[in-house]
Design an enzyme around this catalytic site. Sequence first.
Site, PDB file in Angstrom:
ATOM      1  N   THR A  10       0.849  -1.203   0.000  1.00 18.85           N
ATOM      2  CA  THR A  10       0.000   0.000   0.000  1.00 18.85           C
ATOM      3  C   THR A  10       0.886   1.255   0.000  1.00 18.85           C
ATOM      4  OG1 THR A  10      -1.497  -1.323   1.364  1.00 18.85           O
ATOM      5  CG2 THR A  10      -2.080   0.985   1.056  1.00 18.85           C
TER       6      THR A  10
ATOM      7  N   ASP B 223       1.857   4.497   7.243  1.00 17.70           N
ATOM      8  CA  ASP B 223       2.213   3.086   7.085  1.00 17.70           C
ATOM      9  C   ASP B 223       0.968   2.228   6.876  1.00 17.70           C
ATOM     10  OD1 ASP B 223       3.813   0.853   6.932  1.00 17.70           O
ATOM     11  OD2 ASP B 223       4.825   1.200   8.844  1.00 17.70           O
TER      12      ASP B 223
ATOM     13  N   GLU C 142       9.526   0.248  11.687  1.00 21.09           N
ATOM     14  CA  GLU C 142       8.223   0.915  11.544  1.00 21.09           C
ATOM     15  C   GLU C 142       7.779   1.532  12.874  1.00 21.09           C
ATOM     16  OE1 GLU C 142       6.416  -1.870   7.947  1.00 21.09           O
ATOM     17  OE2 GLU C 142       5.861  -2.308   9.998  1.00 21.09           O
TER      18      GLU C 142
END
Length: 230
Positions: free
Chosen positions: A32, A85, A107
């Site tokens: 994505t 994210d 992350e």
Amino acid sequence: MMNIDASKKRVGEAVVKYIKDGMKIGLGSGSTMFYTVQKLGERVKEEGLNIVGIPTSRETAEWAKKFGVPLTDFSNIQQLDIAIDGADEVDPNLQLIKGRGGALLREKIVADAAKEFYVIVDASKTVDHLGAFPLPVEVVPFGWEVTATKVARLGCDPILRRKDGEIFVTDNGNYILDCNFNKILEPKKLQIDLKSLVGVVETGLFMNMTTKLLVGKDGEVIEKSKKDNR
Ligand code: A5P
């Protein structure tokens, strides 16, 4: 009904409207995010948008270079304006499971360094309870067998992640245990319990971090903010 890839593209591009000139941006990982980085590159080229990003994986860094998104690192800046994210599961309180790509530690460091954390998913990622997706837990390679036994006592059957027949090694040189808790009723407690085990570096549970959720569904993007839950 749009397919999942079309929804990822839609939501990955939609989040870019929140990016303003001068922003320092955490760039997450996954398919994505590919569309987000691509769209950011377009805005840099077309509008001369002045931004800088910190990538959460080597793959994201490569995309940024390819699409012309300038990068920096934590030796130059300490705080980010926004991090964006994907996620593997999102519950109604905007709590997350992340780490399918194995980038969960970077992350989490990047999301934690940002004033705001925007999460972009297709509708297949939204769940009532976290845990059907096996929770990724990053562990130190030395003694991982002992760590896995301790993790198992918390109610799962940890599987050491492999890729192409080899043990999967994260960008940080660690291993991943994929842990099938099935239904995580107390995610905050589980996060504390896992982090207290020697050998566990970090988990894919992202608690109380999400500022805004964007969900791609049937050609639309539905937005939900942290405050909507209070
Ligand atoms: C990477 O480690 C993951 O946390 C990703 O953010 C997550 O797997 C989402 O990936 P997709 O956008 O490819 O579904």
